[in-house]
Design a protein around this motif. Sequence first.
Motif: not given
Lengths: 88, 500
Positions: B86-90, B112-117, B123-127
């Motif tokens: 899905a597009p990042k903005e969505r 992708l997750a870093i771009e979203i952040k 937003l907390e990321l759990i890799l």
Amino acid sequence: MSFKEEAFYQFIMEKVSNKIGETKAASLDENLNLIEHGILDSLDFISMLMELEMKFGLDLDFEDVDPITFTSIQGLCLLLAGEVNATS
Amino acid sequence: MLTLKNKLKETMSNNASCDALYVNKQIVSYEQLHSMSLYVASLLPKASTQKTDHIAILSHREITAYAAIVACVMADKTYVPLNVKAPKERLVSMLLTAQINTLVVSVQYQHLAIEIKTHLPALELILIEESKLFLNASNHITPFETAEKLSNSIRYIMFTSGSTGKPKGVPISEGNLLAYLDFVVPYCELSSDDRASQTFDLTFDLSVHDLFVTWLSGACLYVLPESALFSPGAFIKKHQLTAWFSVPSTGAIMQKFGMLKAHAYPSLKLSLFCGEALPTSMALAWQKSAPNSKVVNFYGPTEATIACGYFEVPNDYNEQQVVPIGKAFEHMSFAMSSNEELLIAGEQVTSGYLEATVKMNENFRQELSEQGKNVTWYYSGDKVAQHEDGYFIYKGRLDEQVKIQGYRVELPEIEAIAKAFLKNNLVKALVWPKEISSFNKSIYLFVQASKNEDTEQAIIEHMKNQLPHYMQPKKIVWLTSMPLNLNGKIDRNALRAMLE
């Protein structure tokens, strides 16, 4: 490459170019899985297969074919060429 | 009543050494799945507040995705699957709507997750990484105990297309899902000898059936690789699948490309279809191809949890061109409104959309039953007829929702985005071919304006940034004037005629 195979190749490249642009398409590895790498989605791929069938008068049969073998540019060309040889 | 967590724990320990999951040529046993999920659960926020209870998952057809979902069940969290395509903005808009602070992400999609952040700094990321999951699957992790969830707590949130131009979030509670599973698990009669397909993206709610029906039965879930989805014949044979579940489009594609020959799949004993109209011709071909299998049409909107109606296709069925919706599951109710709309009530119906507007709430209406109880009816938007034997037959939509390979698409959503971008209200989207049973439908966008290459490129690019792939128009048609009908509305038939 035979005339037919060249025509398949051109057709597939045109579809790929429409999707990702000509420069990118030209530098693409011909063995890259187009679906797994998000170049074409399954809808694009199916409509391309149907157009290929129409344009070249083919009747494709994937009964026992592992899709991994024909979801790359080269793989699809080989499959189509095989189809032509089998029926001609 | 047992919670989903307890039910899962029970089957995972009863079937510890059995296979639970096959994905990317790797097999995961129930014991491993359990340990992996406890490991991922141990990385999730411990506190239980609204802010920490919703966990988004960004992964795709790999072990990390499945371990993360089971982890959410084990840790009493709501899971919200995100589609890596899905597009990042969505995705950002979904994270906001679902009030998500924690994103579990497979290392593969870290970028992708870093771009979203960058759009959501809090937003907390759990890799999570596949190799680490396997490593931890052999360690003993002490499960941490959380307060038992109430049946009205949210088990998962799925997003569907919204006609206002923004995706709608549908929260499904533990009670909604258990009502489904309590009926469907016994109905499917799977056991540890069975191998069930997983075709649906995890962002499509039919995947919830695959995961929990399979695992509560002790069977093994076989995840089809992305490239096998439109050509699954060889996969079914190779793995001798016994249960199949897909959108009818997949079956229609198999029929088109020589994959539904007689007796091709004798291993199958249950074949379910859901998500869009099931063409009778395909269902009959499937029966011949899978001679030992029941063929069942499931029906139901995301708002009523996966499916809530069913019709077992009799041999040589020939009454309708499209297989009927059927009758409601025993604990659910169907009714028909005066304008032939199918109404749904029962324990599987969601309590309502996230960030619901007044208009969105109109889909749910309360009524007093004959027994004097308050009943909420969900207005499905599906037009139906009732057969003299009591079951329902699908007749089409009452609004402008269409299905593209089972994906729900509100055409006004596409129009709203195009109108805003072009600053032009003379925009109409439609699908073609029109036939209910067509599996190669595409969206066409008509705009009244003179064609301009730069504008066309810009709008295509904008759509790519806003809409998932199946909602992007295949072609934009520029018109000097939009055809209107006698009421002054845009004439869809005239537009369709231009495509023929």
